[in-house]
Design a protein around this motif. Structure first.
Motif, PDB file in Angstrom:
ATOM      1  N   LEU A   1      -2.830 -29.066   3.662  1.00 29.93           N
ATOM      2  CA  LEU A   1      -2.355 -30.185   3.278  1.00 29.93           C
ATOM      3  C   LEU A   1      -3.713 -31.241   3.731  1.00 29.93           C
ATOM      4  O   LEU A   1      -3.713 -32.330   3.199  1.00 29.93           O
ATOM      5  CB  LEU A   1      -1.746 -30.340   4.762  1.00 29.93           C
ATOM      6  N   ALA A   2      -4.753 -30.578   4.488  1.00 25.46           N
ATOM      7  CA  ALA A   2      -5.858 -31.411   4.680  1.00 25.46           C
ATOM      8  C   ALA A   2      -6.238 -31.872   2.985  1.00 25.46           C
ATOM      9  O   ALA A   2      -7.056 -33.465   2.536  1.00 25.46           O
ATOM     10  CB  ALA A   2      -6.505 -30.993   5.747  1.00 25.46           C
ATOM     11  N   ASP A   3      -6.660 -30.892   2.471  1.00 24.92           N
ATOM     12  CA  ASP A   3      -7.183 -30.396   1.201  1.00 24.92           C
ATOM     13  C   ASP A   3      -6.426 -31.647   0.512  1.00 24.92           C
ATOM     14  O   ASP A   3      -7.239 -32.631  -0.231  1.00 24.92           O
ATOM     15  CB  ASP A   3      -7.521 -29.329   0.770  1.00 24.92           C
ATOM     16  N   LEU A   4      -5.357 -31.945   0.177  1.00 28.47           N
ATOM     17  CA  LEU A   4      -4.585 -32.817  -0.742  1.00 28.47           C
ATOM     18  C   LEU A   4      -4.283 -34.116  -0.594  1.00 28.47           C
ATOM     19  O   LEU A   4      -4.316 -35.574  -1.294  1.00 28.47           O
ATOM     20  CB  LEU A   4      -2.894 -32.402  -0.301  1.00 28.47           C
ATOM     21  N   VAL A   5      -4.919 -34.300   0.679  1.00 22.56           N
ATOM     22  CA  VAL A   5      -4.916 -35.685   1.486  1.00 22.56           C
ATOM     23  C   VAL A   5      -6.523 -36.579   1.374  1.00 22.56           C
ATOM     24  O   VAL A   5      -6.414 -37.807   1.643  1.00 22.56           O
ATOM     25  CB  VAL A   5      -4.183 -36.584   2.395  1.00 22.56           C
ATOM     26  N   TRP A   6      -7.135 -35.882   1.497  1.00 25.68           N
ATOM     27  CA  TRP A   6      -8.897 -35.918   2.138  1.00 25.68           C
ATOM     28  C   TRP A   6      -9.391 -36.963   1.016  1.00 25.68           C
ATOM     29  O   TRP A   6      -9.853 -35.823   0.510  1.00 25.68           O
ATOM     30  CB  TRP A   6      -9.958 -34.915   2.903  1.00 25.68           C
ATOM     31  N   PRO A   7      -9.580 -37.902   1.284  1.00 26.27           N
ATOM     32  CA  PRO A   7     -10.424 -38.875   0.745  1.00 26.27           C
ATOM     33  C   PRO A   7     -11.989 -38.692   0.184  1.00 26.27           C
ATOM     34  O   PRO A   7     -12.160 -39.557  -0.634  1.00 26.27           O
ATOM     35  CB  PRO A   7      -9.792 -40.155   0.870  1.00 26.27           C
ATOM     36  N   HIS A   8     -12.654 -38.548   1.516  1.00 27.90           N
ATOM     37  CA  HIS A   8     -13.879 -38.659   1.491  1.00 27.90           C
ATOM     38  C   HIS A   8     -14.623 -37.156   0.732  1.00 27.90           C
ATOM     39  O   HIS A   8     -14.549 -35.971   1.472  1.00 27.90           O
ATOM     40  CB  HIS A   8     -14.450 -38.424   2.616  1.00 27.90           C
ATOM     41  N   PRO A   9     -16.506 -37.274   0.518  1.00 27.74           N
ATOM     42  CA  PRO A   9     -16.598 -36.188  -0.194  1.00 27.74           C
ATOM     43  C   PRO A   9     -17.642 -35.977   1.029  1.00 27.74           C
ATOM     44  O   PRO A   9     -18.009 -34.448   1.271  1.00 27.74           O
ATOM     45  CB  PRO A   9     -18.206 -37.088  -1.146  1.00 27.74           C
ATOM     46  N   GLU A  10     -17.526 -35.822   2.385  1.00 29.11           N
ATOM     47  CA  GLU A  10     -17.628 -35.424   3.569  1.00 29.11           C
ATOM     48  C   GLU A  10     -16.818 -33.959   3.679  1.00 29.11           C
ATOM     49  O   GLU A  10     -15.598 -34.198   3.501  1.00 29.11           O
ATOM     50  CB  GLU A  10     -17.629 -36.110   5.018  1.00 29.11           C
TER      51      GLU A  10
ATOM     52  N   LEU B   1     -11.935 -26.810   2.999  1.00 29.20           N
ATOM     53  CA  LEU B   1     -13.176 -25.610   3.656  1.00 29.20           C
ATOM     54  C   LEU B   1     -12.054 -24.494   4.651  1.00 29.20           C
ATOM     55  O   LEU B   1     -12.771 -25.360   5.947  1.00 29.20           O
ATOM     56  CB  LEU B   1     -14.520 -25.556   2.638  1.00 29.20           C
ATOM     57  N   ALA B   2     -12.074 -23.253   4.095  1.00 27.55           N
ATOM     58  CA  ALA B   2     -11.995 -22.714   5.762  1.00 27.55           C
ATOM     59  C   ALA B   2     -13.493 -21.359   6.001  1.00 27.55           C
ATOM     60  O   ALA B   2     -13.515 -21.209   4.877  1.00 27.55           O
ATOM     61  CB  ALA B   2     -10.697 -21.660   5.295  1.00 27.55           C
ATOM     62  N   VAL B   3     -13.715 -21.430   7.109  1.00 24.12           N
ATOM     63  CA  VAL B   3     -14.947 -21.043   7.254  1.00 24.12           C
ATOM     64  C   VAL B   3     -15.070 -20.163   8.535  1.00 24.12           C
ATOM     65  O   VAL B   3     -14.778 -20.757   9.617  1.00 24.12           O
ATOM     66  CB  VAL B   3     -16.162 -22.077   7.402  1.00 24.12           C
ATOM     67  N   LEU B   4     -14.698 -18.656   7.886  1.00 24.37           N
ATOM     68  CA  LEU B   4     -14.467 -17.354   9.226  1.00 24.37           C
ATOM     69  C   LEU B   4     -15.033 -16.554   7.948  1.00 24.37           C
ATOM     70  O   LEU B   4     -16.000 -16.016   7.314  1.00 24.37           O
ATOM     71  CB  LEU B   4     -13.383 -17.283   9.366  1.00 24.37           C
TER      72      LEU B   4
ATOM     73  N   SER C   1     -12.736 -21.999  -0.427  1.00 17.37           N
ATOM     74  CA  SER C   1     -11.759 -23.082  -0.608  1.00 17.37           C
ATOM     75  C   SER C   1     -10.295 -23.358  -0.234  1.00 17.37           C
ATOM     76  O   SER C   1      -9.023 -22.258   0.366  1.00 17.37           O
ATOM     77  CB  SER C   1     -11.251 -23.556  -2.698  1.00 17.37           C
ATOM     78  N   ALA C   2      -9.925 -24.453   0.135  1.00 12.00           N
ATOM     79  CA  ALA C   2      -8.687 -24.478   1.454  1.00 12.00           C
ATOM     80  C   ALA C   2      -7.635 -23.730   0.270  1.00 12.00           C
ATOM     81  O   ALA C   2      -6.082 -23.679   0.369  1.00 12.00           O
ATOM     82  CB  ALA C   2      -8.420 -25.965   1.539  1.00 12.00           C
ATOM     83  N   ARG C   3      -7.605 -24.622  -1.378  1.00 13.04           N
ATOM     84  CA  ARG C   3      -6.383 -23.966  -2.139  1.00 13.04           C
ATOM     85  C   ARG C   3      -6.273 -22.729  -2.584  1.00 13.04           C
ATOM     86  O   ARG C   3      -5.312 -22.335  -2.597  1.00 13.04           O
ATOM     87  CB  ARG C   3      -7.155 -24.812  -2.730  1.00 13.04           C
TER      88      ARG C   3
ATOM     89  N   PRO D   1     -15.253 -25.513  -7.494  1.00 13.45           N
ATOM     90  CA  PRO D   1     -13.617 -25.706  -8.537  1.00 13.45           C
ATOM     91  C   PRO D   1     -13.976 -27.697  -7.926  1.00 13.45           C
ATOM     92  O   PRO D   1     -14.901 -28.299  -7.965  1.00 13.45           O
ATOM     93  CB  PRO D   1     -13.018 -25.208  -7.261  1.00 13.45           C
ATOM     94  N   PRO D   2     -13.360 -28.122  -9.402  1.00 10.08           N
ATOM     95  CA  PRO D   2     -12.927 -29.322  -9.377  1.00 10.08           C
ATOM     96  C   PRO D   2     -12.108 -29.902  -8.248  1.00 10.08           C
ATOM     97  O   PRO D   2     -11.359 -29.088  -7.599  1.00 10.08           O
ATOM     98  CB  PRO D   2     -12.474 -29.550 -10.364  1.00 10.08           C
ATOM     99  N   ARG D   3     -12.344 -30.901  -8.027  1.00  7.96           N
ATOM    100  CA  ARG D   3     -11.981 -31.869  -6.684  1.00  7.96           C
ATOM    101  C   ARG D   3     -10.434 -32.654  -7.654  1.00  7.96           C
ATOM    102  O   ARG D   3     -10.706 -33.189  -8.639  1.00  7.96           O
ATOM    103  CB  ARG D   3     -12.784 -32.744  -6.223  1.00  7.96           C
ATOM    104  N   ARG D   4      -9.754 -32.947  -7.026  1.00 11.70           N
ATOM    105  CA  ARG D   4      -8.492 -33.896  -7.541  1.00 11.70           C
ATOM    106  C   ARG D   4      -8.393 -35.131  -6.857  1.00 11.70           C
ATOM    107  O   ARG D   4      -8.476 -35.015  -5.180  1.00 11.70           O
ATOM    108  CB  ARG D   4      -6.498 -32.639  -7.580  1.00 11.70           C
ATOM    109  N   ALA D   5      -7.707 -35.924  -7.256  1.00 12.82           N
ATOM    110  CA  ALA D   5      -7.787 -37.299  -6.506  1.00 12.82           C
ATOM    111  C   ALA D   5      -6.593 -37.287  -5.530  1.00 12.82           C
ATOM    112  O   ALA D   5      -5.250 -36.650  -5.645  1.00 12.82           O
ATOM    113  CB  ALA D   5      -7.228 -38.386  -7.628  1.00 12.82           C
ATOM    114  N   PRO D   6      -7.056 -37.427  -4.060  1.00  9.14           N
ATOM    115  CA  PRO D   6      -6.367 -37.662  -2.892  1.00  9.14           C
ATOM    116  C   PRO D   6      -4.318 -37.848  -2.967  1.00  9.14           C
ATOM    117  O   PRO D   6      -4.225 -38.894  -4.028  1.00  9.14           O
ATOM    118  CB  PRO D   6      -6.976 -37.989  -1.822  1.00  9.14           C
TER     119      PRO D   6
END
Length: 343
Positions: free
Chosen positions: A109-118, A158-161, A167-169, A204-209
């Motif tokens: 969900l965050a990945d779909l709407v996150w608009p920043h490169p950070e 991203l998920a880091v564990l 990748s969130a996707r 992987p390529p990023r998509r527009a939010p």
């Protein structure tokens, strides 16, 4: 530069026991008080204090201290908004700690709407701090290093564990208790944290939010197809829900008796076809029998591609919240294109 840390509770923040379990005596099953249920107690300051060698400055924001099973779309979207403000104020990246039960859905969900490169990094723990070898401190340290790393910019959420960067996707929780519970079945992790260094192996390529929309009144059902399933439990669903995700067999198959039921629903609400297997893609034109992926698409179902059922539900609900909330041809095409892009 500082990384913004947002805490949401979950196993990583649990310590102590429920009030009724503090007598120190034996429980009814013969176990002692050391195995009593834990509850959320630790603040962000507590979490950071438990991390040896923490070399990334963290600005702590304690938010919803709830189990991840209680998180809502609205809470998560509000969190993304707060994280966005932190980045605009100068944070190099974001770390979110939460329970692992819904971490894969929160991340997508965050990945779909996150608009920043950070980087927007989610992490958690499989072993709470009362157990031997809790993994929370190591996961938080790795997540903070990823969030601060230039190498992780432009990768979205991203998920880091377990020192792996997913990748969130693609990430999934694939085990109930293992510290190596999180995997990416179709791609593997994007990278690793090795001796404190962030190593990104693929981008992987990023998509527009997408827009966040008004999701509170959007209800999307998830139906997992099972042996001899005739769809009786789907009766009336189009009157109470705006969308449906179907987790079909294998490459996107259902019993022949279920096919017309799904086809009828697809004339009223968007119905997305996914696989219940946890890996691989729904096909589009390999099999042609009644109940096959070809037949179901002919009846109006939308191909979910590589998205698992849980992420497909997140995407469909977000799309419906952005006004694609009926089954007419234009909206069906728009939703299909979105799944082709994000799946």
């Amino acid at each position: 530069m500082t990384v913004a840390l947002f805490t949401l509770g979950g196993t990583i923040a649990m310590a102590g026991t429920c009030a009724g379990d503090r007598d120190g005596g034996d429980d009814r099953d013969g176990s002692d008080a050391r195995s009593a249920p834990v509850v959320t107690r630790l603040t962000g300051a507590d979490l950071t204090a438990a991390v040896p060698g923490l070399d990334v400055p963290l600005e702590v924001h304690d938010t919803h201290a709830v189990p991840s099973a209680d998180l809502t779309f609205r809470q998560l979207l509000d969190l993304v908004d707060e994280a966005s403000k932190a980045v605009l104020a100068g944070a190099a990246g974001v770390v979110v700690t939460q329970g692992t039960d819904t971490l894969e859905e929160s991340a997508f969900l965050a990945d779909l709407v996150w608009p920043h490169p950070e980087p927007f990094v989610l992490t958690g723990a499989m072993r709470n701090p009362t157990l031997a070898g809790p993994d929370g401190p190591a996961n938080l340290l790795a997540a903070a290093r990823v969030a601060a790393a230039d190498e992780a910019r432009g990768l979205g959420a991203l998920a880091v564990l377990n020192d792996q960067i997913h990748s969130a996707r693609r990430v999934r929780k694939a085990h109930a208790t293992s510290t190596a519970a999180f995997i990416s079945p179709d791609t593997g992790p994007l990278g690793h944290v090795i001796e404190g260094r962030v190593r990104i192996l693929t981008r992987p390529p990023r998509r527009a939010p997408l827009g966040t929309g008004e999701c509170e009144n959007i209800r999307v059902a998830l139906h997992t197809v099972t042996l001899d399933d005739d769809g009786a439990q789907l009766a009336g669903l189009a009157d109470t829900h705006q969308g449906l995700v179907v987790a079909g067999f294998g490459v996107g198959h259902v019993p022949s008796a279920l096919a017309p039921v799904l086809g009828a629903l697809a004339t009223r609400i968007p119905v997305v076809l996914t696989s219940r297997t946890g890996g691989g893609s729904v096909l589009s034109h390999t099999y042609g029998s009644v109940g096959s992926e070809t037949d179901l698409q002919r009846r109006g179902l939308i191909n979910g591609g590589l998205l698992d059922p849980y992420k497909a539900r997140v995407l469909l609900r977000l799309l419906l919240a952005n006004d694609a909330n009926d089954a007419n041809d234009a909206n069906q095409n728009a939703i299909a294109k979105a799944f082709l892009l994000h799946g």
